[in-house]
Design an enzyme around this catalytic site. Structure first.
Site, PDB file in Angstrom:
ATOM      1  N   ARG A   1      20.233  14.772   2.004  1.00  0.00           N
ATOM      2  CA  ARG A   1      18.933  14.929   2.681  1.00  0.00           C
ATOM      3  C   ARG A   1      17.733  14.705   1.764  1.00  0.00           C
ATOM      4  O   ARG A   1      16.628  15.126   2.063  1.00  0.00           O
ATOM      5  CB  ARG A   1      18.835  16.298   3.371  1.00  0.00           C
ATOM      6  CG  ARG A   1      19.864  16.497   4.483  1.00  0.00           C
ATOM      7  CD  ARG A   1      19.570  17.756   5.275  1.00  0.00           C
ATOM      8  NE  ARG A   1      20.506  17.899   6.390  1.00  0.00           N
ATOM      9  CZ  ARG A   1      21.649  18.553   6.332  1.00  0.00           C
ATOM     10  NH1 ARG A   1      22.010  19.138   5.189  1.00  0.00           N
ATOM     11  NH2 ARG A   1      22.418  18.645   7.385  1.00  0.00           N
TER      12      ARG A   1
ATOM     13  N   LYS B   1       7.858   2.566  -0.070  1.00  0.00           N
ATOM     14  CA  LYS B   1       8.754   1.987   0.932  1.00  0.00           C
ATOM     15  C   LYS B   1      10.143   1.800   0.336  1.00  0.00           C
ATOM     16  O   LYS B   1      10.297   1.243  -0.752  1.00  0.00           O
ATOM     17  CB  LYS B   1       8.230   0.630   1.410  1.00  0.00           C
ATOM     18  CG  LYS B   1       7.139   0.689   2.443  1.00  0.00           C
ATOM     19  CD  LYS B   1       6.845  -0.725   2.935  1.00  0.00           C
ATOM     20  CE  LYS B   1       5.817  -0.747   4.031  1.00  0.00           C
ATOM     21  NZ  LYS B   1       5.582  -2.131   4.522  1.00  0.00           N
TER      22      LYS B   1
ATOM     23  N   GLU C   1       3.850 -12.673  -4.695  1.00  0.00           N
ATOM     24  CA  GLU C   1       3.227 -11.424  -4.251  1.00  0.00           C
ATOM     25  C   GLU C   1       1.844 -11.243  -4.885  1.00  0.00           C
ATOM     26  O   GLU C   1       0.928 -10.706  -4.255  1.00  0.00           O
ATOM     27  CB  GLU C   1       4.123 -10.233  -4.599  1.00  0.00           C
ATOM     28  CG  GLU C   1       5.441 -10.185  -3.839  1.00  0.00           C
ATOM     29  CD  GLU C   1       5.279  -9.765  -2.380  1.00  0.00           C
ATOM     30  OE1 GLU C   1       4.143  -9.518  -1.934  1.00  0.00           O
ATOM     31  OE2 GLU C   1       6.312  -9.680  -1.691  1.00  0.00           O
TER      32      GLU C   1
ATOM     33  N   LYS D   1      -2.683  -3.274  -4.256  1.00  0.00           N
ATOM     34  CA  LYS D   1      -1.724  -2.564  -3.424  1.00  0.00           C
ATOM     35  C   LYS D   1      -1.988  -1.061  -3.418  1.00  0.00           C
ATOM     36  O   LYS D   1      -1.925  -0.421  -2.364  1.00  0.00           O
ATOM     37  CB  LYS D   1      -0.290  -2.844  -3.880  1.00  0.00           C
ATOM     38  CG  LYS D   1       0.736  -2.141  -3.011  1.00  0.00           C
ATOM     39  CD  LYS D   1       2.106  -2.734  -3.072  1.00  0.00           C
ATOM     40  CE  LYS D   1       3.016  -2.109  -2.020  1.00  0.00           C
ATOM     41  NZ  LYS D   1       4.373  -2.696  -2.005  1.00  0.00           N
TER      42      LYS D   1
ATOM     43  N   GLU E   1       1.489   3.030   6.942  1.00  0.00           N
ATOM     44  CA  GLU E   1       1.346   1.724   7.597  1.00  0.00           C
ATOM     45  C   GLU E   1       0.985   1.838   9.074  1.00  0.00           C
ATOM     46  O   GLU E   1       1.586   1.220   9.949  1.00  0.00           O
ATOM     47  CB  GLU E   1       2.627   0.881   7.428  1.00  0.00           C
ATOM     48  CG  GLU E   1       2.390  -0.609   7.577  1.00  0.00           C
ATOM     49  CD  GLU E   1       3.587  -1.434   7.178  1.00  0.00           C
ATOM     50  OE1 GLU E   1       3.462  -2.231   6.240  1.00  0.00           O
ATOM     51  OE2 GLU E   1       4.651  -1.293   7.807  1.00  0.00           O
TER      52      GLU E   1
ATOM     53  N   ARG F   1      -2.635  -0.855   5.991  1.00  0.00           N
ATOM     54  CA  ARG F   1      -1.542  -1.224   5.092  1.00  0.00           C
ATOM     55  C   ARG F   1      -0.777  -2.438   5.603  1.00  0.00           C
ATOM     56  O   ARG F   1      -0.125  -3.135   4.821  1.00  0.00           O
ATOM     57  CB  ARG F   1      -0.588  -0.031   4.898  1.00  0.00           C
ATOM     58  CG  ARG F   1       0.515  -0.349   3.892  1.00  0.00           C
ATOM     59  CD  ARG F   1       1.290   0.858   3.445  1.00  0.00           C
ATOM     60  NE  ARG F   1       2.365   0.483   2.549  1.00  0.00           N
ATOM     61  CZ  ARG F   1       3.133   1.319   1.882  1.00  0.00           C
ATOM     62  NH1 ARG F   1       2.950   2.621   1.997  1.00  0.00           N
ATOM     63  NH2 ARG F   1       4.090   0.887   1.085  1.00  0.00           N
TER      64      ARG F   1
ATOM     65  N   ASN G   1       1.399  -7.192   4.418  1.00  0.00           N
ATOM     66  CA  ASN G   1       2.480  -8.025   4.949  1.00  0.00           C
ATOM     67  C   ASN G   1       2.052  -9.469   5.188  1.00  0.00           C
ATOM     68  O   ASN G   1       2.749 -10.211   5.885  1.00  0.00           O
ATOM     69  CB  ASN G   1       3.017  -7.422   6.254  1.00  0.00           C
ATOM     70  CG  ASN G   1       3.844  -6.185   5.998  1.00  0.00           C
ATOM     71  OD1 ASN G   1       4.874  -6.223   5.354  1.00  0.00           O
ATOM     72  ND2 ASN G   1       3.361  -5.047   6.497  1.00  0.00           N
TER      73      ASN G   1
ATOM     74  N   HIS H   1       4.673 -12.143   5.299  1.00  0.00           N
ATOM     75  CA  HIS H   1       5.991 -11.532   5.447  1.00  0.00           C
ATOM     76  C   HIS H   1       6.612 -11.725   6.824  1.00  0.00           C
ATOM     77  O   HIS H   1       7.830 -11.793   6.948  1.00  0.00           O
ATOM     78  CB  HIS H   1       5.915 -10.038   5.102  1.00  0.00           C
ATOM     79  CG  HIS H   1       5.804  -9.775   3.630  1.00  0.00           C
ATOM     80  ND1 HIS H   1       4.750 -10.243   2.871  1.00  0.00           N
ATOM     81  CD2 HIS H   1       6.613  -9.093   2.772  1.00  0.00           C
ATOM     82  CE1 HIS H   1       4.924  -9.853   1.613  1.00  0.00           C
ATOM     83  NE2 HIS H   1       6.033  -9.156   1.524  1.00  0.00           N
TER      84      HIS H   1
ATOM     85  N   HIS I   1      10.076 -13.142   6.223  1.00  0.00           N
ATOM     86  CA  HIS I   1      11.277 -12.371   6.563  1.00  0.00           C
ATOM     87  C   HIS I   1      12.150 -13.109   7.561  1.00  0.00           C
ATOM     88  O   HIS I   1      13.382 -12.995   7.530  1.00  0.00           O
ATOM     89  CB  HIS I   1      10.878 -11.005   7.124  1.00  0.00           C
ATOM     90  CG  HIS I   1      10.436 -10.025   6.088  1.00  0.00           C
ATOM     91  ND1 HIS I   1       9.965  -8.772   6.398  1.00  0.00           N
ATOM     92  CD2 HIS I   1      10.395 -10.106   4.730  1.00  0.00           C
ATOM     93  CE1 HIS I   1       9.657  -8.125   5.288  1.00  0.00           C
ATOM     94  NE2 HIS I   1       9.899  -8.911   4.269  1.00  0.00           N
TER      95      HIS I   1
ATOM     96  N   HIS J   1      12.985 -13.779  -1.748  1.00  0.00           N
ATOM     97  CA  HIS J   1      11.883 -13.110  -1.063  1.00  0.00           C
ATOM     98  C   HIS J   1      10.549 -13.757  -1.420  1.00  0.00           C
ATOM     99  O   HIS J   1       9.703 -13.992  -0.550  1.00  0.00           O
ATOM    100  CB  HIS J   1      11.860 -11.630  -1.435  1.00  0.00           C
ATOM    101  CG  HIS J   1      10.725 -10.875  -0.814  1.00  0.00           C
ATOM    102  ND1 HIS J   1      10.616 -10.678   0.548  1.00  0.00           N
ATOM    103  CD2 HIS J   1       9.629 -10.286  -1.370  1.00  0.00           C
ATOM    104  CE1 HIS J   1       9.506 -10.005   0.812  1.00  0.00           C
ATOM    105  NE2 HIS J   1       8.887  -9.748  -0.339  1.00  0.00           N
TER     106      HIS J   1
END
Length: 362
Positions: free
Chosen positions: A121, A143, A185, A227, A237, A241, A245, A248, A252, A265
């Protein structure tokens, strides 16, 4: 221990980013600042282990250390690998007081962070980014995720690290292809949030290609500051935020279509950013002169602006799994000038297909 730079991230779980520190100094920092740590679980990559594990462990004489090695490749960000890490951690005696160290690039950081967020957990973890992409982007913001055949990073959590510990010397052994991932990036951050950084990249293109260390330290610091600023405004997000992306949604889709093999990536982000820029130009959001500057910088750094042999209809369909989408409507990030971007919620499939066609070589 000399600290060259320290940035603070204020969030639900505040943490510090240290830049220009030594791998061998992390142990002393953990012992002094955190205390009560006995067991460290290092998750790393074979190449990183070969070059840097010994230096890191030299500072851990006060701790029990176990090392879990993850094979290379984006495909390792999977539930199958997560299950294997769990079995290995149990065999090592990892408990709720253990601390996970993510020693590697974006894949290791995402995977080890998500593992830490769900193991018993949730246990503590530290980001030790060794690639340019991880140093400027993926180690920041909390993230964590694994991929799913239906889409990239569909299973994840917002789970900030205890600290981000960046030793720039790890870039010295980084293959150029991996450097390009980080540069994609960095350009993205400049396009969406820092016109001065964009100009810095333009002015220093050759020094970047020549891998001048001082240039990389500056671009890393300036890129991640973009960032950090955005993340602190919108940790989970919900709004701003999403700007991070840029590129992306398209990128993606390319990675998913290739089953996370054959396109990195960074290359996906690079091509995706160009597709988004073309779409913005078609909408009249950005001038042709600024589009040319973006194209020239991306090409000048050796990043791709096109891809061959892809079906735009398939890629359009894959974009439906994007986490930003709302009520069946594709949500895109588009630049409206260098240094600024917008969240666009009314993009239609036809204009997205047109953008795809501009970056796909038949």
């Amino acid at each position: 221990m000399k600290m060259k730079q320290k940035l603070e991230v204020t969030s639900s779980r505040p943490y510090s980013i240290f830049l220009g520190v030594g791998l061998e100094d992390l142990g002393a920092y953990l012992e002094k600042e955190l205390g009560g740590i006995e067991h460290l679980l290092i998750v790393t990559h074979p190449r990183v282990k070969e070059h840097y594990l010994e230096r890191l462990i030299n500072g851990f004489s006060a701790f029990q250390c176990d090392v879990l090695v993850v094979p290379p490749g984006e495909e390792e960000k999977s539930l199958e690998r997560l299950s294997k890490l769990t079995s290995e951690a149990v065999a090592c005696g990892a408990d709720r007081h253990s601390v996970v160290l993510a020693l590697g690039g974006g894949v290791i950081g995402d995977l080890a962070g998500f593992f830490a967020s769900v193991y018993m957990r949730g246990i503590r973890f530290v980001q030790i980014p060794t690639t340019l992409l991880a140093q400027v982007d993926s180690s920041i913001g909390g993230k964590t995720a694994v991929n799913h055949p239906s889409g990239k990073n569909l299973l994840g959590a917002f789970y900030p690290p205890l600290v981000v510990w960046t030793d720039f010397s790890t870039l010295e052994t980084l293959p150029w292809e991996e450097v390009l991932n980080g540069l994609a990036e960095t350009v993205k951050h400049a396009v969406l949030g820092d016109a001065a950084l964009f100009s810095f990249l333009e002015t220093n293109q050759q020094k970047i290609i020549d891998r001048i260390p001082e240039i990389y330290q500056e671009l890393t610091s300036r890129s991640l500051q973009v960032k950090v600023r955005v993340v602190m405004e919108d940790e989970k997000e919900k709004g701003q935020r999403m700007l991070l992306n840029l590129g992306h949604s398209f990128g993606h889709a390319l990675e998913t279509e290739a089953a996370y093999q054959g396109i990195s990536h960074g290359k996906g982000v690079s091509i995706g950013m160009i597709a988004a820029t073309y779409l913005a130009e078609a909408r009249g959001l950005i001038t042709s002169a600024e589009v040319k500057r973006i194209l020239d910088l991306v090409k000048g750094l050796g990043l791709p602006i096109q891809i061959q042999g892809k079906d735009p209809e398939i890629l359009l369909h894959l974009m439906e799994a994007d986490k930003k989408n709302q009520k069946g409507q594709k949500v895109l990030i588009l630049p409206d000038k260098i240094g600024h971007a917008l969240v666009v919620r009314d993009a239609c499939d036809e204009e997205i297909l047109q953008a795809w066609n501009k970056v796909i070589i038949k």
